[in-house]
Design an enzyme around this catalytic site. Structure first.
Site, PDB file in Angstrom:
ATOM      1  N   HIS A 159     -14.220   6.674   6.781  1.00 44.54           N
ATOM      2  CA  HIS A 159     -13.082   5.861   7.226  1.00 44.54           C
ATOM      3  C   HIS A 159     -12.498   6.566   8.444  1.00 44.54           C
ATOM      4  O   HIS A 159     -11.845   7.615   8.314  1.00 44.54           O
ATOM      5  CB  HIS A 159     -12.033   5.731   6.127  1.00 44.54           C
ATOM      6  CG  HIS A 159     -10.847   4.916   6.553  1.00 44.54           C
ATOM      7  ND1 HIS A 159     -10.652   3.618   6.151  1.00 44.54           N
ATOM      8  CD2 HIS A 159      -9.819   5.216   7.375  1.00 44.54           C
ATOM      9  CE1 HIS A 159      -9.560   3.146   6.703  1.00 44.54           C
ATOM     10  NE2 HIS A 159      -9.034   4.100   7.454  1.00 44.54           N
TER      11      HIS A 159
ATOM     12  N   GLY B 182     -14.488   3.690  13.282  1.00 45.14           N
ATOM     13  CA  GLY B 182     -15.790   3.521  12.640  1.00 45.14           C
ATOM     14  C   GLY B 182     -16.430   2.181  12.918  1.00 45.14           C
ATOM     15  O   GLY B 182     -17.654   2.077  13.051  1.00 45.14           O
TER      16      GLY B 182
ATOM     17  N   ARG C 113       0.852  -1.186   0.000  1.00 45.30           N
ATOM     18  CA  ARG C 113       0.000   0.000   0.000  1.00 45.30           C
ATOM     19  C   ARG C 113       0.883   1.230   0.000  1.00 45.30           C
ATOM     20  O   ARG C 113       1.700   1.420   0.894  1.00 45.30           O
ATOM     21  CB  ARG C 113      -0.888   0.026   1.249  1.00 45.30           C
ATOM     22  CG  ARG C 113      -1.710   1.305   1.373  1.00 45.30           C
ATOM     23  CD  ARG C 113      -2.299   1.444   2.762  1.00 45.30           C
ATOM     24  NE  ARG C 113      -3.009   2.692   2.949  1.00 45.30           N
ATOM     25  CZ  ARG C 113      -3.148   3.309   4.118  1.00 45.30           C
ATOM     26  NH1 ARG C 113      -2.613   2.789   5.211  1.00 45.30           N
ATOM     27  NH2 ARG C 113      -3.818   4.437   4.208  1.00 45.30           N
TER      28      ARG C 113
ATOM     29  N   GLY D   3     -10.890   1.511  12.154  1.00 39.85           N
ATOM     30  CA  GLY D   3     -10.878   1.081  13.554  1.00 39.85           C
ATOM     31  C   GLY D   3     -11.900   1.763  14.432  1.00 39.85           C
ATOM     32  O   GLY D   3     -12.638   1.116  15.180  1.00 39.85           O
TER      33      GLY D   3
ATOM     34  N   MET E 248      -8.533   7.044  20.229  1.00 47.74           N
ATOM     35  CA  MET E 248      -9.938   7.221  20.565  1.00 47.74           C
ATOM     36  C   MET E 248     -10.382   6.276  21.687  1.00 47.74           C
ATOM     37  O   MET E 248     -11.151   6.670  22.575  1.00 47.74           O
ATOM     38  CB  MET E 248     -10.801   7.012  19.323  1.00 47.74           C
ATOM     39  CG  MET E 248     -12.300   7.163  19.568  1.00 47.74           C
ATOM     40  SD  MET E 248     -12.787   8.790  20.231  1.00 47.74           S
ATOM     41  CE  MET E 248     -12.534   9.828  18.789  1.00 47.74           C
TER      42      MET E 248
ATOM     43  N   ASP F 261      -3.327   4.655  -2.643  1.00 49.75           N
ATOM     44  CA  ASP F 261      -4.477   5.117  -1.883  1.00 49.75           C
ATOM     45  C   ASP F 261      -5.178   6.298  -2.545  1.00 49.75           C
ATOM     46  O   ASP F 261      -6.300   6.639  -2.186  1.00 49.75           O
ATOM     47  CB  ASP F 261      -4.018   5.528  -0.481  1.00 49.75           C
ATOM     48  CG  ASP F 261      -4.791   4.818   0.612  1.00 49.75           C
ATOM     49  OD1 ASP F 261      -5.699   4.027   0.292  1.00 49.75           O
ATOM     50  OD2 ASP F 261      -4.496   5.055   1.793  1.00 49.75           O
TER      51      ASP F 261
END
Length: 359
Positions: free
Chosen positions: A174, A295, A62, A293, A249, A118
């Protein structure tokens, strides 16, 4: 004569994690996940040692930034490796780690290396979305990111919503250490929040998202270039809003202090504001999709966001939301979905045709 299935190692290095999957054909047979790391050197070395004695047919990487390239995937030869090096200033938080992975795998395996970009999914953005309101002589434009994640959503939506509804006005979110929103229509990108670099758009773990340019000018009067770069990429976002409690978070949601609560509410407010703004471009939305993660796992965050979007026709079934169910909306609401991110499988799919000349 049947073609033997390829064995591919797929590397997905983000700003704070490294995931990898070893595929045999379409099946992921081994998985690695290193989280909470900004230095991918150690995890990569560990992964390669773990694979000792096994050599894949190819490695898929990626790459956060592909520049103006619109192909979803490209072979990394010497010319392409040099081109990617020139793009590092556009994504200094991501590309050095991405390219280090390429170099380690090139040294470790005598097999083709493929880059998946991406930015490629956003090649469909109209000029009204990509143009920046600055003089054209600077040759700067909006690119958009998290494209592999949104491409995965676009692939899954017809299965989940049905072919006809999937062609509608979909807002994808995302949400992770990096966070963005994407407005899709006919399963293509028509608007997204990240812009010239992965530092723009929504508030993120250590990145501010969109910011008054005057703030950067003011900071530039006090800081050196290196200091300013450090602040922009590592000392803003949730970390700054929480007064340094955390950029994570999960940690903030578990913390009882006012600063942590404020950071969470700020994050959700900005996201709802962005989704509402996107809805005006197409006269409304037909579905809302969470991935990444945060979401996928933070029910409180989803609840706060959707509460602010009730005027668009969205409402949560709070029981389904707490359980992180695939469909978390009420029967009378427009669909609100959770679709787990699977960038690795998407990368395998788009890269496989490029390996066929070698096999």
């Amino acid at each position: 004569m049947a073609v033997a299935p390829l064995t591919l190692l797929v590397l997905n290095s983000g700003s704070s994690s490294l995931r990898a999957t070893l595929f045999q054909g379409r099946e992921g047979v081994r998985h690695w996940h290193f989280s909470g790391t900004t230095d991918h050197e150690g995890p990569l070395q560990s992964l390669l040692e773990d694979l000792e004695g096994q050599s894949p047919d190819g490695v898929v990487h990626r790459l956060v930034h592909g520049g103006a390239v619109t192909e979803a995937a490209r072979v990394i030869d010497g010319v392409e490796r040099s081109r990617l090096e020139d793009l590092v200033p556009l994504a200094p938080l991501h590309l050095p780690a991405n390219l280090r992975g390429v170099d380690l795998c090139t040294a470790h395996f005598s097999v083709p290396q493929i880059a998946c970009f991406d930015t490629a999914f956003h090649a469909t953005l109209p000029a009204l979305a990509t143009r920046l309101p600055i003089p054209s002589r600077f040759h700067l434009r909006k690119f958009g990111f998290h494209g592999l994640s949104y491409a995965h959503l676009a692939r899954r939506l017809p299965e989940v919503l049905g072919p006809r509804r999937a062609q509608g006005r979909i807002a994808g979110l995302h949400l992770g250490q990096g966070a963005s929103a994407c407005l899709m229509h006919h399963l293509t990108s028509v608007e997204t929040t990240m812009g010239y670099s992965p530092a723009g758009g929504l508030v993120m773990g250590t990145r501010s998202g969109d910011l008054d340019p005057g703030v950067i000018l003011a900071l530039g009067l006090e800081l050196t270039w290196d200091e300013l770069t450090q602040v922009v990429y590592h000392e803003m976002g949730l970390w700054a809003l929480s007064g340094g409690i955390s950029a994570d978070m999960k940690t903030l949601l578990a913390d009882g202090r006012e600063e942590a609560r404020f950071a969470v509410e700020f994050f959700c407010r900005r996201i709802a504001q962005s989704v509402g703004s996107m809805a005006t471009l197409l006269g409304g939305l037909d579905a809302l999709v969470f991935t990444g993660g945060i979401g996928e796992h933070a029910s409180v965050v989803r609840s706060l966001i959707v509460q602010s979007l009730a005027f668009l026709g969205f409402a949560l079934d709070e029981s389904a939301n707490r359980e992180n169910a695939p469909l978390i909306s009420t029967a009378r609401s427009l669909p609100v979905l959770i679709i787990p991110a699977d960038e690795e499988d998407l990368m395998r799919e788009v890269a496989t045709p490029l390996f066929r000349p070698w096999h």
